[in-house]
Motif scaffolding. Structure first.
Motif, PDB file in Angstrom:
ATOM      1  N   GLU A 125       0.840  -1.201   0.000  1.00 46.46           N
ATOM      2  CA  GLU A 125       0.000   0.000   0.000  1.00 46.46           C
ATOM      3  C   GLU A 125       0.875   1.251   0.000  1.00 46.46           C
ATOM      4  OE1 GLU A 125      -3.112   0.275   2.908  1.00 46.46           O
ATOM      5  OE2 GLU A 125      -3.274  -1.897   3.007  1.00 46.46           O
ATOM      6  N   LEU A 126       0.378   2.267  -0.697  1.00 48.02           N
ATOM      7  CA  LEU A 126       1.099   3.534  -0.729  1.00 48.02           C
ATOM      8  C   LEU A 126       0.888   4.283   0.582  1.00 48.02           C
ATOM      9  CD1 LEU A 126       0.474   4.890  -4.325  1.00 48.02           C
ATOM     10  CD2 LEU A 126       2.550   3.888  -3.396  1.00 48.02           C
ATOM     11  N   ARG A 127       1.948   4.834   1.107  1.00 49.83           N
ATOM     12  CA  ARG A 127       1.889   5.620   2.339  1.00 49.83           C
ATOM     13  C   ARG A 127       2.526   6.976   2.066  1.00 49.83           C
ATOM     14  NH1 ARG A 127      -0.510   2.499   6.206  1.00 49.83           N
ATOM     15  NH2 ARG A 127       0.045   0.327   6.006  1.00 49.83           N
ATOM     16  N   GLY A 128       1.866   8.024   2.515  1.00 56.91           N
ATOM     17  CA  GLY A 128       2.377   9.377   2.350  1.00 56.91           C
ATOM     18  C   GLY A 128       3.389   9.713   3.429  1.00 56.91           C
ATOM     19  N   VAL A 129       4.476  10.324   3.023  1.00 58.25           N
ATOM     20  CA  VAL A 129       5.520  10.747   3.942  1.00 58.25           C
ATOM     21  C   VAL A 129       5.784  12.225   3.688  1.00 58.25           C
ATOM     22  CG1 VAL A 129       7.929  10.433   4.641  1.00 58.25           C
ATOM     23  CG2 VAL A 129       6.570   8.462   3.932  1.00 58.25           C
ATOM     24  N   THR A 130       5.812  13.012   4.753  1.00 59.37           N
ATOM     25  CA  THR A 130       6.089  14.437   4.642  1.00 59.37           C
ATOM     26  C   THR A 130       7.340  14.752   5.452  1.00 59.37           C
ATOM     27  OG1 THR A 130       3.735  14.897   4.433  1.00 59.37           O
ATOM     28  CG2 THR A 130       5.139  16.748   4.984  1.00 59.37           C
ATOM     29  N   THR A 131       8.211  15.561   4.877  1.00 54.91           N
ATOM     30  CA  THR A 131       9.431  15.967   5.568  1.00 54.91           C
ATOM     31  C   THR A 131       9.671  17.454   5.325  1.00 54.91           C
ATOM     32  OG1 THR A 131      11.766  15.451   5.894  1.00 54.91           O
ATOM     33  CG2 THR A 131      10.955  15.362   3.646  1.00 54.91           C
ATOM     34  N   GLN A 132      10.492  18.056   6.150  1.00 50.49           N
ATOM     35  CA  GLN A 132      10.816  19.478   6.038  1.00 50.49           C
ATOM     36  C   GLN A 132      12.270  19.619   5.611  1.00 50.49           C
ATOM     37  OE1 GLN A 132       7.344  20.437   6.468  1.00 50.49           O
ATOM     38  NE2 GLN A 132       8.490  22.269   6.890  1.00 50.49           N
ATOM     39  N   LYS A 133      12.514  20.419   4.588  1.00 50.67           N
ATOM     40  CA  LYS A 133      13.880  20.717   4.157  1.00 50.67           C
ATOM     41  C   LYS A 133      14.424  21.849   5.027  1.00 50.67           C
ATOM     42  CE  LYS A 133      13.043  21.656  -0.168  1.00 50.67           C
ATOM     43  NZ  LYS A 133      13.205  21.956  -1.586  1.00 50.67           N
ATOM     44  N   GLU A 134      15.700  21.794   5.314  1.00 54.29           N
ATOM     45  CA  GLU A 134      16.322  22.849   6.123  1.00 54.29           C
ATOM     46  C   GLU A 134      16.621  24.089   5.277  1.00 54.29           C
ATOM     47  OE1 GLU A 134      20.354  23.387   8.656  1.00 54.29           O
ATOM     48  OE2 GLU A 134      19.335  21.462   8.821  1.00 54.29           O
TER      49      GLU A 134
END
Length: 173
Positions: A125-134
């Motif tokens: 299953e596809l899972r969404g991942v969110t991250t923050q760039k510095e």
């Protein structure tokens, strides 16, 4: 000469007769709906909008509230027009005068948030991942404004917290 003049007249009459058939349709089909005439691409007078704008690429380090100009140049076209209502965005760019008065403001997307989707190794299953760039970079299109001194980017969601500020390029004719 008289022969060519008669041919032009006959052609004009023939074209006029043909245009009636195309308006009423073929095989007694109803005529297509009339389309309004296309309006000119530019409704205001040509001198109403400046003939150029400023294109800037600004690097931001929001956690340090630091910014620097990577590129700045004049574009010999009017500032692109925004169509429809301005969308609610997390950031905003502002052009400030020497007395800190806001001369121009526009919405800006949060460029530090990156979202990706990856397949789970076990289920697929596809899972969404969110991250923050510095560190990030934003492209800004700004009007040429007399008296402008600085460009700043603020986080509108967090109560207008300033993310970075750079000098506005000098305006030359």
């Amino acid at each position: 000469m008289r022969k060519s003049h008669g041919w032009v007249l006959a052609t004009a009459i023939g074209v006029g007769a043909c245009s009636g058939k195309t308006e009423s349709g073929v095989n007694d089909e109803p005529a297509p709906a009339q389309q309004p005439a296309a309006s000119p691409a530019r409704a205001e007078p040509p001198d109403a909008a400046p003939t150029r704008h400023l294109l800037m690429v600004v690097e931001l380090r929001p956690s340090a509230r630091a910014a620097r100009v990577l590129m700045s140049r004049a574009v010999e076209l009017p500032l692109p027009k925004r169509r429809g209502p301005a969308a609610a965005t997390a950031w905003r760019v502002e052009v400030l005068a020497g007395n800190a008065k806001v001369l121009f403001s526009a919405p800006l997307e949060d460029a530090t948030t990156v979202r990706g989707e990856f397949a789970d190794e076990k289920t697929g299953e596809l899972r969404g991942v969110t991250t923050q760039k510095e560190v990030t970079a934003v492209t800004l299109r700004l009007p040429w404004l007399a008296g402008a001194k600085e460009v700043r980017v603020v986080n509108a969601v967090s109560g207008d917290v300033e993310l970075g500020r750079v000098p506005y390029p000098s305006v030359s004719p």
